[in-house]
Structure formats: structure tokens, C-alpha cells
Scaffold this motif. Structure first.
Motif, short mmCIF file in Angstrom:
data_model
loop_
_atom_site.label_atom_id
_atom_site.label_comp_id
_atom_site.label_asym_id
_atom_site.label_seq_id
_atom_site.Cartn_x
_atom_site.Cartn_y
_atom_site.Cartn_z
N UNK A 115 -16.28 -38.96 -28.15
CA UNK A 115 -15.45 -38.18 -27.25
C UNK A 115 -14.88 -36.92 -27.92
N UNK A 116 -14.50 -37.02 -29.18
CA UNK A 116 -13.98 -35.85 -29.88
C UNK A 116 -15.06 -34.81 -30.11
N UNK A 117 -16.25 -35.26 -30.51
CA UNK A 117 -17.36 -34.35 -30.72
C UNK A 117 -17.81 -33.73 -29.40
N UNK A 118 -17.76 -34.51 -28.33
CA UNK A 118 -18.18 -34.01 -27.02
C UNK A 118 -17.29 -32.86 -26.57
N UNK A 119 -15.98 -32.99 -26.82
CA UNK A 119 -15.05 -31.93 -26.44
C UNK A 119 -15.30 -30.66 -27.24
N UNK A 120 -15.45 -30.83 -28.56
CA UNK A 120 -15.72 -29.67 -29.42
C UNK A 120 -17.03 -28.99 -29.02
N UNK A 121 -18.06 -29.79 -28.77
CA UNK A 121 -19.36 -29.26 -28.38
C UNK A 121 -19.28 -28.50 -27.06
N UNK B 156 -8.91 -40.26 -25.02
CA UNK B 156 -9.52 -41.58 -25.16
C UNK B 156 -8.62 -42.69 -24.64
N UNK B 157 -7.53 -42.27 -23.96
CA UNK B 157 -6.60 -43.27 -23.40
C UNK B 157 -6.20 -42.87 -21.98
N UNK B 158 -7.16 -42.44 -21.20
CA UNK B 158 -6.87 -42.02 -19.83
C UNK B 158 -6.21 -43.15 -19.05
N UNK B 159 -5.11 -42.86 -18.34
CA UNK B 159 -4.48 -43.90 -17.52
C UNK B 159 -5.33 -44.30 -16.33
N UNK B 160 -6.32 -43.47 -16.02
CA UNK B 160 -7.27 -43.80 -14.96
C UNK B 160 -8.63 -44.03 -15.60
N UNK B 161 -9.24 -45.19 -15.39
CA UNK B 161 -10.54 -45.45 -16.03
C UNK B 161 -11.63 -44.56 -15.45
N UNK B 162 -12.68 -44.31 -16.26
CA UNK B 162 -12.86 -44.75 -17.64
C UNK B 162 -11.93 -44.02 -18.60
N UNK B 163 -11.64 -44.68 -19.70
CA UNK B 163 -10.59 -44.19 -20.60
C UNK B 163 -10.99 -42.96 -21.41
N UNK B 164 -12.30 -42.82 -21.69
CA UNK B 164 -12.75 -41.71 -22.54
C UNK B 164 -13.28 -40.57 -21.66
N UNK B 165 -12.67 -39.40 -21.85
CA UNK B 165 -13.02 -38.23 -21.05
C UNK B 165 -12.85 -36.97 -21.89
N UNK B 166 -13.38 -35.87 -21.40
CA UNK B 166 -12.99 -34.57 -21.92
C UNK B 166 -12.48 -33.74 -20.74
N UNK B 167 -11.64 -32.77 -21.04
CA UNK B 167 -11.05 -31.98 -19.97
C UNK B 167 -10.77 -30.56 -20.41
N UNK B 168 -10.90 -29.62 -19.47
CA UNK B 168 -10.37 -28.29 -19.70
C UNK B 168 -8.86 -28.40 -19.81
N UNK B 169 -8.26 -27.60 -20.69
CA UNK B 169 -6.82 -27.60 -20.86
C UNK B 169 -6.21 -26.44 -20.07
N UNK B 170 -4.89 -26.43 -20.00
CA UNK B 170 -4.21 -25.40 -19.20
C UNK B 170 -4.46 -23.97 -19.69
N UNK B 171 -4.56 -23.70 -21.01
CA UNK B 171 -4.86 -22.33 -21.40
C UNK B 171 -6.17 -21.81 -20.81
N UNK B 172 -7.18 -22.65 -20.73
CA UNK B 172 -8.46 -22.23 -20.14
C UNK B 172 -8.36 -22.17 -18.63
N UNK B 173 -7.77 -23.20 -18.03
CA UNK B 173 -7.65 -23.22 -16.56
C UNK B 173 -6.86 -22.01 -16.06
N UNK B 174 -5.75 -21.72 -16.72
CA UNK B 174 -4.88 -20.65 -16.23
C UNK B 174 -5.38 -19.25 -16.57
#
Length: 249
Positions: free
Chosen positions: A110-116, A170-188
Motif C-alpha cells: 500500500x505504501x509503495x502503491x501510493x508513492x508509485x 492501511x486502517x480505513x474505517x470502511x473496508x477494505x482497510x488498505x487504500x490509497x487516496x488523493x490528499x487535500x493539497x492535490x484535490x484543492x
């Protein structure tokens, strides 16, 4: 603050309005530049796009489609947003090429996926070696019943992320737990952020976001600094909004 906020009130369904705005923004953008870069989301919004995007009058060969977030699961998994688009759009219609999609490499940690994925976005924008933040032409965003958007959840540390443009969770409160996401600096930094809200179940949370501007909710924190903020809501989703902030389509 965003330069402008518009809320479209659409009757029983939001599909036609979202697809119409996508067509409008794509053609306006392609009249000025050679690529239209859009970020898409999963859930009911993915269903809307898969059912109707093929009918948009545009040059899809000039689109680049990224994912606002993704679950780190195989594309054959029912939770894979890329899997939904591949099965329900690409394999169904011959006018939308697979090559315009930029899926997350979910075979990575998950960490490598986000960086990639951040590197993949920067490369597409020609910003591989700079500190500049890419500016998407359009981001299609959903609203969860708890006010989350992408995979940015209320109270989670990622809501305050300032350096990473794409981050792992890697601890998403909504399953599945492992995800990547755009962050607010990119979204905004997007030119247009477009939220879709369908059904009466979204009425209370939409009121908190649009009218009360509850800053504890990640969706409220979406305020493109140099762009436009749009909400598309069906009548039921907008039922608790006081006054008349809606533009009726």
C-alpha cells in the motif's frame, strides 16, 4: 476560498447532470489544451459513469482518467474501482480506450502503491522533478454518509496531510482497510471539484457540508483554491437545504 460554488438540483436522478457537465468541461478544456485530465471515484458515481459516459460527445483519445482513491485489491475483486470501469465500461463500449486510464498498481504494498501513483500522476503532467502540484481539469467526488470523500475519513490523520499528493491508508474505517487516496493539497488544486449526491440518505450530511460548512467533515474541506466547487444533488438529497442555493437544471 473557492472562486465559486454552484449546486445543481436535478429531480430524481443526478446522472444526466453529471454527464452533461463532464461533456461541457471536457470540450471547453480541449478547445484550449491537448489533454483533459479527470479523476473519478467508485461507488454509485462509478455506476453512473459506466452506464452513460460512452455517450458523451467528446474526443476520448485526448482524455486521461485517474482515480481519486482506490482499494488495494486485485482488479477482479468487487471492491476494485478500476475493475468496475474495466468490466462495465471498457469491455462494453468500443469508443473508450483502455489506454486513457491510469490505474493504481495494486500488486504493490500500500505504501509503495501510493508513492508509485503520485509519480504516475506527476509524469502525466510533466512535473516529475518539481515541487509543483498538478491541477486536474475535473475531479468527480462522492460523499459518504459520514462525510468522507475519496478515502479521507473524519478524524483520520490523512485529512491534515500537507506534503504527499497521494497517500496510503492501511486502517480505513470502511473496508477494505488498505487504500490509497488523493490528499487535500492535490484535490484543492483542481480546476473543478464536482460532488454527486443521490438519494434521501445523503440529505443530512449534505446539509452539514453545504449549509453548515462543518469543518470536521473531509468533504467540507474540499475548497479548490483557484477553481470551481460544484454539488449535483437529486431533490431528495437536497431536501434539507434551507433557502434556495440550488440552480435548477
Amino acid at each position: 476560498m473557492a472562486l465559486g460554488k454552484a449546486i445543481y438540483y436535478t429531480g430524481d436522478t443526478i446522472a444526466d447532470e453529471i454527464l452533461g457537465l463532464m461533456e461541457k468541461f471536457s470540450n471547453e478544456t480541449l478547445a484550449k489544451q491537448d489533454k483533459f485530465r479527470v479523476g473519478v471515484s467508485g461507488g454509485s458515481l462509478a455506476d453512473i459513469l459506466c452506464e452513460g459516459m460512452y455517450d458523451i460527445r467528446t474526443d476520448f483519445s485526448k482524455w486521461q482518467i485517474f482515480f481519486c482513491d482506490e482499494r488495494i485489491v486485485p482488479e477482479t475483486d468487487k471492491d476494485s474501482t478500476w475493475g468496475i470501469f474495466k468490466r462495465d465500461m471498457i469491455e462494453q463500449y468500443d469508443n473508450i480506450p483502455e489506454s486513457i486510464f491510469f490505474p493504481v498498481n495494486c500488486s504493490l504494498d500500500v505504501n509503495e502503491a501510493a508513492t508509485d501513483y503520485e509519480k504516475k500522476i506527476r509524469k502525466a503532467f510533466g512535473m516529475e522533478n518539481t515541487a509543483d502540484i498538478p491541477s486536474f481539469d475535473l475531479l468527480i467526488l462522492g460523499i459518504g454518509p459520514d462525510g468522507h470523500t475519496a478515502s479521507l475519513f473524519p478524524g483520520h490523520p490523512l485529512v491534515k496531510e500537507e506534503k504527499k499528493l497521494v497517500a496510503p491508508i492501511d486502517n480505513s474505517p470502511k473496508p477494505p482497510s488498505k487504500r490509497i487516496t488523493m490528499t487535500l493539497p492535490l484535490i484543492n488544486n483542481a480546476k473543478v471539484c464536482l460532488f454527486g449526491a443521490q438519494g434521501g440518505g445523503k440529505a443530512e450530511i449534505l446539509k452539514k457540508i453545504v449549509e453548515e460548512r462543518d469543518k470536521s467533515l473531509p468533504a467540507t474541506l474540499v475548497e479548490p483554491t483557484k477553481g470551481e466547487l460544484i454539488f449535483v444533488a437529486c431533490d431528495a438529497a437536497g431536501a434539507l437545504i434551507d433557502g434556495d442555493p440550488f440552480r435548477r437544471s
